[in-house]
Design an enzyme around this catalytic site. Sequence first.
Site, PDB file in Angstrom:
ATOM      1  N   SER A 174       4.062  -2.157  10.114  1.00 36.73           N
ATOM      2  CA  SER A 174       5.521  -2.255  10.216  1.00 36.73           C
ATOM      3  C   SER A 174       6.058  -3.619   9.767  1.00 36.73           C
ATOM      4  O   SER A 174       7.052  -4.116  10.295  1.00 36.73           O
ATOM      5  CB  SER A 174       5.984  -1.931  11.643  1.00 36.73           C
ATOM      6  N   HIS A 213      -9.256   0.911   5.210  1.00 37.03           N
ATOM      7  CA  HIS A 213      -7.955   1.108   5.850  1.00 37.03           C
ATOM      8  C   HIS A 213      -8.110   2.001   7.084  1.00 37.03           C
ATOM      9  O   HIS A 213      -8.930   2.932   7.081  1.00 37.03           O
ATOM     10  CB  HIS A 213      -6.967   1.740   4.861  1.00 37.03           C
ATOM     11  N   GLU A 264      -6.444   4.381   8.166  1.00 34.45           N
ATOM     12  CA  GLU A 264      -6.277   5.823   7.929  1.00 34.45           C
ATOM     13  C   GLU A 264      -7.566   6.431   7.385  1.00 34.45           C
ATOM     14  O   GLU A 264      -7.875   7.585   7.665  1.00 34.45           O
ATOM     15  CB  GLU A 264      -5.074   6.054   7.003  1.00 34.45           C
ATOM     16  N   ASN A 284       0.869  -1.181   0.000  1.00 39.42           N
ATOM     17  CA  ASN A 284       0.000   0.000   0.000  1.00 39.42           C
ATOM     18  C   ASN A 284       0.905   1.230   0.000  1.00 39.42           C
ATOM     19  O   ASN A 284       1.534   1.533   1.013  1.00 39.42           O
ATOM     20  CB  ASN A 284      -0.886  -0.038   1.259  1.00 39.42           C
ATOM     21  N   GLU A 297      -4.668  -5.074  10.658  1.00 39.14           N
ATOM     22  CA  GLU A 297      -3.656  -4.036  10.816  1.00 39.14           C
ATOM     23  C   GLU A 297      -3.882  -3.302  12.144  1.00 39.14           C
ATOM     24  O   GLU A 297      -4.682  -2.354  12.196  1.00 39.14           O
ATOM     25  CB  GLU A 297      -3.737  -3.039   9.663  1.00 39.14           C
ATOM     26  N   GLY A 337       3.151   2.252  10.684  1.00 35.33           N
ATOM     27  CA  GLY A 337       4.060   3.382  10.525  1.00 35.33           C
ATOM     28  C   GLY A 337       4.878   3.704  11.766  1.00 35.33           C
ATOM     29  O   GLY A 337       5.506   4.756  11.845  1.00 35.33           O
ATOM     30  N   LYS A 360       0.103   4.249  -0.150  1.00 44.20           N
ATOM     31  CA  LYS A 360      -0.536   5.398   0.506  1.00 44.20           C
ATOM     32  C   LYS A 360      -0.366   6.668  -0.346  1.00 44.20           C
ATOM     33  O   LYS A 360      -0.333   6.575  -1.567  1.00 44.20           O
ATOM     34  CB  LYS A 360       0.012   5.560   1.931  1.00 44.20           C
TER      35      LYS A 360
HETATM   36  P1  13P Z   1       3.484   0.377   7.503  1.00 46.56           P
HETATM   37  O1  13P Z   1       4.015  -0.909   6.911  1.00 46.56           O
HETATM   38  O2  13P Z   1       4.176   1.591   6.999  1.00 46.56           O
HETATM   39  O3  13P Z   1       3.427   0.277   8.998  1.00 46.56           O
HETATM   40  O4  13P Z   1       1.965   0.520   6.996  1.00 46.56           O
HETATM   41  C1  13P Z   1       1.120  -0.565   7.061  1.00 46.56           C
HETATM   42  C2  13P Z   1      -0.144  -0.263   6.381  1.00 46.56           C
HETATM   43  O5  13P Z   1      -0.926   0.577   6.839  1.00 46.56           O
HETATM   44  C3  13P Z   1      -0.454  -0.973   5.133  1.00 46.56           C
HETATM   45  O6  13P Z   1      -1.758  -0.760   4.718  1.00 46.56           O
END
Ligand code: 13P
Length: 251
Positions: free
Chosen positions: A213, A95, A97, A9, A167, A173, A11
């Site tokens: 992560s 997601h 976010e 992803n 997740e 992150g 983002k």
């Molecule tokens: P990170 O791998 O940067 O922690 O992000 C994970 C994520 O949100 C994938 O959708």
Amino acid sequence: MRKAFIAGNWKMNTNCAGAEGLASGLAEKLKGIETVDIAVCPPSVYLQSVAKALSSSNIALGAQDVYFEGSGAYTGEISCEMLKDVCCTYVIIGHSERRHKIGETDELINKKLSAAISSGLLPIFCVGELLEQREAGETETVVAGQVKKGLAGLNADKVLAVTVAYEPVWAIGTGVNATSQQAQEVHAMIRQLLADMYDESVAQQIRIQYGGSAKPANTAELMACEDVDGLLGGGASLKVNDFAAMIKTVA
Ligand code: 13P
């Protein structure tokens, strides 16, 4: 058995040249791998150029979001047919976010999942608890609630199109991934819930990815868990070498 599925992803990162470079770099490095399903999910404005860079590769294309209506006056939104038109196979829905920064509700996510599946897209349906919810012992209630509300009204045939991505929000992150034990515990709970909602055969077929992560250094340990069928990478998926290393660890 469930085939491993590793997706990236991206983002709100990269630019046009960067997205094309990342895609063609991965296509080159991952040539010939057939034992892992691979997908990348670039920002929607770069889907078409990434699709070109991935053409005739073993890497599928996914979007990061979709709207549930077919067409019309929905300024800024993108439909399932539009995503299919630019060669998307997958679409990330729900997601964290979008849940926590944009304010998406379980009800909206449910409509998006239903529309995506009806159109033939394969959703990557994200669920996960906040740190305070884990600390309050609410992980199972929160995640189970998200799964039930997200999949409400979807019959067994439809749900087989879904990949669930667990997740934990506190792991996204932050560089702090869930331990393999924490991940396995929640994945097993989700699979049991799918067995209760549908049946054992459906639960055994649905892939459950871990995200938060995920990186080359923790890929083998996470993927060794019985109910971890793949990974949804964020930061690590923006680096050709890291994302390729994760896939090669599993292939
Ligand atoms: P990170 O791998 O940067 O922690 O992000 C994970 C994520 O949100 C994938 O959708």
